[in-house]
Design an enzyme around this catalytic site. Structure first.
Site, PDB file in Angstrom:
ATOM      1  N   GLY A  24     -16.501  56.264 -28.713  1.00  0.00           N
ATOM      2  CA  GLY A  24     -16.873  54.873 -28.453  1.00  0.00           C
ATOM      3  C   GLY A  24     -16.921  54.475 -26.992  1.00  0.00           C
ATOM      4  N   SER A  32     -16.491  49.623 -21.358  1.00  0.00           N
ATOM      5  CA  SER A  32     -16.026  49.870 -22.728  1.00  0.00           C
ATOM      6  C   SER A  32     -14.502  49.840 -22.804  1.00  0.00           C
ATOM      7  CB  SER A  32     -16.478  51.254 -23.203  1.00  0.00           C
ATOM      8  OG  SER A  32     -17.881  51.320 -23.346  1.00  0.00           O
ATOM      9  N   ILE A  33     -13.989  49.311 -23.916  1.00  0.00           N
ATOM     10  CA  ILE A  33     -12.549  49.392 -24.161  1.00  0.00           C
ATOM     11  C   ILE A  33     -12.120  50.858 -24.139  1.00  0.00           C
ATOM     12  CG2 ILE A  33     -10.752  49.018 -25.899  1.00  0.00           C
ATOM     13  CD1 ILE A  33     -12.203  46.394 -26.649  1.00  0.00           C
ATOM     14  N   ASP A  54     -22.766  60.993 -33.751  1.00  0.00           N
ATOM     15  CA  ASP A  54     -23.137  59.742 -34.415  1.00  0.00           C
ATOM     16  C   ASP A  54     -22.273  59.687 -35.673  1.00  0.00           C
ATOM     17  OD1 ASP A  54     -24.243  57.897 -36.197  1.00  0.00           O
ATOM     18  OD2 ASP A  54     -26.267  58.189 -35.426  1.00  0.00           O
ATOM     19  N   VAL A  55     -21.416  58.675 -35.764  1.00  0.00           N
ATOM     20  CA  VAL A  55     -20.432  58.654 -36.864  1.00  0.00           C
ATOM     21  C   VAL A  55     -21.046  58.350 -38.232  1.00  0.00           C
ATOM     22  CG1 VAL A  55     -18.487  58.076 -35.357  1.00  0.00           C
ATOM     23  CG2 VAL A  55     -19.760  56.231 -36.504  1.00  0.00           C
ATOM     24  N   TYR A  90     -18.877  35.948 -36.305  1.00  0.00           N
ATOM     25  CA  TYR A  90     -18.401  37.338 -36.413  1.00  0.00           C
ATOM     26  C   TYR A  90     -18.783  37.921 -37.789  1.00  0.00           C
ATOM     27  CZ  TYR A  90     -15.574  41.388 -35.096  1.00  0.00           C
ATOM     28  OH  TYR A  90     -15.155  42.665 -34.768  1.00  0.00           O
ATOM     29  N   LYS A 119     -13.861  44.635 -40.261  1.00  0.00           N
ATOM     30  CA  LYS A 119     -12.530  44.794 -39.640  1.00  0.00           C
ATOM     31  C   LYS A 119     -11.418  44.636 -40.662  1.00  0.00           C
ATOM     32  CE  LYS A 119     -13.723  45.594 -35.312  1.00  0.00           C
ATOM     33  NZ  LYS A 119     -13.760  47.010 -34.843  1.00  0.00           N
ATOM     34  N   ILE A 162     -13.475  40.617 -25.045  1.00  0.00           N
ATOM     35  CA  ILE A 162     -13.711  41.212 -23.720  1.00  0.00           C
ATOM     36  C   ILE A 162     -15.213  41.416 -23.573  1.00  0.00           C
ATOM     37  CG2 ILE A 162     -13.273  43.202 -22.220  1.00  0.00           C
ATOM     38  CD1 ILE A 162     -10.731  43.774 -23.832  1.00  0.00           C
TER      39      ILE A 162
HETATM   40  P1  NAD Z   1     -18.748  49.101 -26.524  1.00  0.00           P
HETATM   41  O1  NAD Z   1     -20.153  48.708 -26.806  1.00  0.00           O
HETATM   42  O2  NAD Z   1     -18.436  49.548 -25.177  1.00  0.00           O
HETATM   43  O3  NAD Z   1     -18.283  50.199 -27.576  1.00  0.00           O
HETATM   44  C1  NAD Z   1     -18.811  50.297 -28.885  1.00  0.00           C
HETATM   45  C2  NAD Z   1     -19.127  51.753 -29.088  1.00  0.00           C
HETATM   46  O4  NAD Z   1     -19.564  52.018 -30.415  1.00  0.00           O
HETATM   47  C3  NAD Z   1     -20.243  52.249 -28.134  1.00  0.00           C
HETATM   48  O5  NAD Z   1     -19.748  53.293 -27.339  1.00  0.00           O
HETATM   49  C4  NAD Z   1     -21.297  52.766 -29.089  1.00  0.00           C
HETATM   50  O6  NAD Z   1     -21.972  53.897 -28.599  1.00  0.00           O
HETATM   51  C5  NAD Z   1     -20.443  53.111 -30.293  1.00  0.00           C
HETATM   52  N1  NAD Z   1     -21.234  53.290 -31.506  1.00  0.00           N
HETATM   53  C6  NAD Z   1     -22.032  52.387 -32.137  1.00  0.00           C
HETATM   54  N2  NAD Z   1     -22.633  52.967 -33.189  1.00  0.00           N
HETATM   55  C7  NAD Z   1     -22.194  54.251 -33.230  1.00  0.00           C
HETATM   56  C8  NAD Z   1     -22.450  55.368 -34.082  1.00  0.00           C
HETATM   57  N3  NAD Z   1     -23.294  55.273 -35.124  1.00  0.00           N
HETATM   58  N4  NAD Z   1     -21.803  56.543 -33.833  1.00  0.00           N
HETATM   59  C9  NAD Z   1     -20.959  56.640 -32.786  1.00  0.00           C
HETATM   60  N5  NAD Z   1     -20.675  55.637 -31.947  1.00  0.00           N
HETATM   61  C10 NAD Z   1     -21.301  54.463 -32.170  1.00  0.00           C
HETATM   62  O7  NAD Z   1     -17.879  47.824 -26.953  1.00  0.00           O
HETATM   63  P2  NAD Z   1     -16.294  47.631 -27.103  1.00  0.00           P
HETATM   64  O8  NAD Z   1     -16.109  46.171 -27.089  1.00  0.00           O
HETATM   65  O9  NAD Z   1     -15.579  48.493 -26.151  1.00  0.00           O
HETATM   66  O10 NAD Z   1     -16.020  48.121 -28.601  1.00  0.00           O
HETATM   67  C11 NAD Z   1     -15.070  49.123 -28.929  1.00  0.00           C
HETATM   68  C12 NAD Z   1     -14.258  48.702 -30.143  1.00  0.00           C
HETATM   69  O11 NAD Z   1     -13.444  47.587 -29.790  1.00  0.00           O
HETATM   70  C13 NAD Z   1     -15.074  48.251 -31.341  1.00  0.00           C
HETATM   71  O12 NAD Z   1     -14.444  48.714 -32.530  1.00  0.00           O
HETATM   72  C14 NAD Z   1     -14.973  46.752 -31.272  1.00  0.00           C
HETATM   73  O13 NAD Z   1     -15.143  46.149 -32.539  1.00  0.00           O
HETATM   74  C15 NAD Z   1     -13.562  46.606 -30.791  1.00  0.00           C
HETATM   75  N6  NAD Z   1     -13.200  45.304 -30.227  1.00  0.00           N
HETATM   76  C16 NAD Z   1     -13.946  44.743 -29.235  1.00  0.00           C
HETATM   77  C17 NAD Z   1     -13.576  43.513 -28.713  1.00  0.00           C
HETATM   78  C18 NAD Z   1     -14.401  42.841 -27.641  1.00  0.00           C
HETATM   79  O14 NAD Z   1     -14.330  41.620 -27.524  1.00  0.00           O
HETATM   80  N7  NAD Z   1     -15.153  43.569 -26.837  1.00  0.00           N
HETATM   81  C19 NAD Z   1     -12.429  42.864 -29.196  1.00  0.00           C
HETATM   82  C20 NAD Z   1     -11.683  43.473 -30.202  1.00  0.00           C
HETATM   83  C21 NAD Z   1     -12.074  44.701 -30.715  1.00  0.00           C
HETATM   84  O1  0WE Z   2     -16.311  43.827 -32.529  1.00  0.00           O
HETATM   85  C1  0WE Z   2     -16.890  43.201 -31.666  1.00  0.00           C
HETATM   86  C2  0WE Z   2     -18.360  43.440 -31.381  1.00  0.00           C
HETATM   87  C3  0WE Z   2     -19.016  44.240 -32.445  1.00  0.00           C
HETATM   88  C4  0WE Z   2     -20.518  44.311 -32.390  1.00  0.00           C
HETATM   89  C5  0WE Z   2     -21.317  43.749 -31.409  1.00  0.00           C
HETATM   90  C6  0WE Z   2     -22.698  43.895 -31.465  1.00  0.00           C
HETATM   91  C7  0WE Z   2     -23.619  43.252 -30.478  1.00  0.00           C
HETATM   92  C8  0WE Z   2     -24.958  43.941 -30.391  1.00  0.00           C
HETATM   93  C9  0WE Z   2     -21.115  44.978 -33.432  1.00  0.00           C
HETATM   94  N1  0WE Z   2     -22.460  45.112 -33.513  1.00  0.00           N
HETATM   95  C10 0WE Z   2     -23.237  44.590 -32.555  1.00  0.00           C
HETATM   96  N2  0WE Z   2     -24.595  44.758 -32.682  1.00  0.00           N
HETATM   97  C11 0WE Z   2     -25.476  44.410 -31.711  1.00  0.00           C
HETATM   98  O2  0WE Z   2     -26.694  44.536 -31.885  1.00  0.00           O
HETATM   99  N3  0WE Z   2     -16.205  42.244 -30.969  1.00  0.00           N
HETATM  100  C12 0WE Z   2     -14.838  41.946 -31.343  1.00  0.00           C
HETATM  101  C13 0WE Z   2     -16.805  41.425 -29.900  1.00  0.00           C
HETATM  102  C14 0WE Z   2     -17.309  40.178 -30.532  1.00  0.00           C
HETATM  103  O3  0WE Z   2     -18.467  40.166 -31.208  1.00  0.00           O
HETATM  104  C15 0WE Z   2     -18.635  38.888 -31.717  1.00  0.00           C
HETATM  105  C16 0WE Z   2     -17.537  38.097 -31.342  1.00  0.00           C
HETATM  106  C17 0WE Z   2     -16.689  38.923 -30.587  1.00  0.00           C
HETATM  107  C18 0WE Z   2     -15.392  38.536 -29.967  1.00  0.00           C
HETATM  108  C19 0WE Z   2     -19.659  38.372 -32.497  1.00  0.00           C
HETATM  109  C20 0WE Z   2     -19.606  37.034 -32.882  1.00  0.00           C
HETATM  110  C21 0WE Z   2     -18.535  36.246 -32.521  1.00  0.00           C
HETATM  111  C22 0WE Z   2     -17.491  36.758 -31.733  1.00  0.00           C
END
Ligand code: NAD
Ligand code: 0WE
Length: 259
Positions: free
Chosen positions: A12, A18-19, A63-64, A154, A161, A190
């Site tokens: 990821g 990225s986180i 690709d998962v 969301y 989730k 984030i």
């Molecule tokens: P990010 O876009 O940097 O990471 C998401 C990752 O998912 C990407 O690296 C993407 O390549 C990967 N991905 C998507 N489809 C895939 C597939 N089919 N196979 C393999 N990889 C795939 O964004 P992020 O915010 O760092 O997200 C990482 C995790 O943190 C996610 O589970 C997200 O739900 C969670 N999260 C994000 C936030 C936020 O606000 N950003 C908050 C809480 C939890």
């Molecule tokens: O888990 C997430 C993001 C997940 C995500 C984001 C995207 C954007 C682009 C999954 N799929 C997609 N597909 C896309 O095409 N978060 C926790 C971040 C997030 O996403 C939101 C949030 C928050 C916070 C969506 C709606 C409302 C709040």
């Protein structure tokens, strides 16, 4: 160094926001060896220089949604390392149209896609790597408060989730037999790549600044530090849980103060 000589495979990491990047940095800075995966050639191009910067041992496609790619990733780790100490799942995806408007409008295909990539993938990875876990291995996934409470837009990701968090509990029971732990980090919002596609994300961030106990947003460094703890022997007694890295937002009810 908390993770001296430990081997971590991270799913990821897309870019340096990225986180998963915050987690990889914390691991590397504490002595771990790292392997990264990428789901497509487009993302590989961004991952390659970061793998270099992090001194990653190797990278591999995964690709998962593909059982074959998951199996070949596990095979690669087996050949390269033999065992794995830490597995990080930081993967989520839903169709953009399903992250706006009414949840009730989610299609069957959109639901299946979001749950497949964002929830089932953890089960598939946990199983594929089962033969490789070292005796005190740690699996970590990322979740969000929208899996517990309704957060505007969301939508289907909240349902994914919820499934992911329940999976963590059931997987903890299965993996616990061998001493392997699995926990989720529930991060506050984030601005990552996955967040940049979301309309009104700035409003969400400023809401947290106003209403969370810490009155600030969290960083990928904050999440990385908690992942470091979970991956280390310091968390040896913890499994099946959710750790909040959200400035305390999840604890807040009706607040009538300065905010
Ligand atoms: P990010 O876009 O940097 O990471 C998401 C990752 O998912 C990407 O690296 C993407 O390549 C990967 N991905 C998507 N489809 C895939 C597939 N089919 N196979 C393999 N990889 C795939 O964004 P992020 O915010 O760092 O997200 C990482 C995790 O943190 C996610 O589970 C997200 O739900 C969670 N999260 C994000 C936030 C936020 O606000 N950003 C908050 C809480 C939890
Ligand atoms: O888990 C997430 C993001 C997940 C995500 C984001 C995207 C954007 C682009 C999954 N799929 C997609 N597909 C896309 O095409 N978060 C926790 C971040 C997030 O996403 C939101 C949030 C928050 C916070 C969506 C709606 C409302 C709040």
């Amino acid at each position: 160094m908390l993770l001296q000589g430990k081997k971590a495979v991270i799913f990821g990491l897309a870019n340096n926001r990225s986180i998963a990047y915050g987690i990889a940095r914390a691991f590397k800075d504490n002595g771990a060896e790292i392997a990264l995966t990428w789901p497509s050639e487009a993302i590989k191009k961004r991952v390659d220089p970061l793998a270099e910067e992090l001194g990653a041992a190797f990278t591999m496609p995964c690709d998962v949604t593909s059982d074959a790619e998951i199996a070949s990733a596990a095979q690669t780790v087996k050949e390269q390392w033999g065992t794995v100490d830490i597995l990080v799942h930081a993967v989520a995806f839903a169709n953009r149209e399903d992250l706006q408007g009414r949840y009730i409008d989610t299609s069957r295909d959109g639901f299946a896609l979001a749950l497949n990539i964002s929830a089932y993938s953890l089960v598939a990875l946990a199983k594929a790597f089962e033969p490789l876990y070292s005796p005190e291995a740690s699996v970590i996934t990322l979740t969000y408060y929208g899996g517990e409470k309704v957060i505007t837009n969301y939508n289907v990701m909240g349902v994914a989730k919820a499934a992911l968090e329940a999976s963590v509990r059931y997987l903890a029971y299965d993996l616990g037999q061998k001493g392997v732990r699995i926990n989720a980090i529930s991060a506050g919002p984030i601005k990552t790549l996955a967040a940049s596609g979301i309309g009104g994300f700035g409003k969400i961030l400023s809401h947290i600044e106003k209403h969370s106990p810490l009155r600030r947003n969290v960083t990928i460094e904050n999440v990385g530090d908690t992942a470091l703890y979970l991956a280390s022997h310091l968390a040896a007694g913890q499994t099946g849980g959710i750790l909040y890295v959200d400035s305390g937002y999840n604890t807040s009810g009706t607040q009538l103060g300065d905010a």
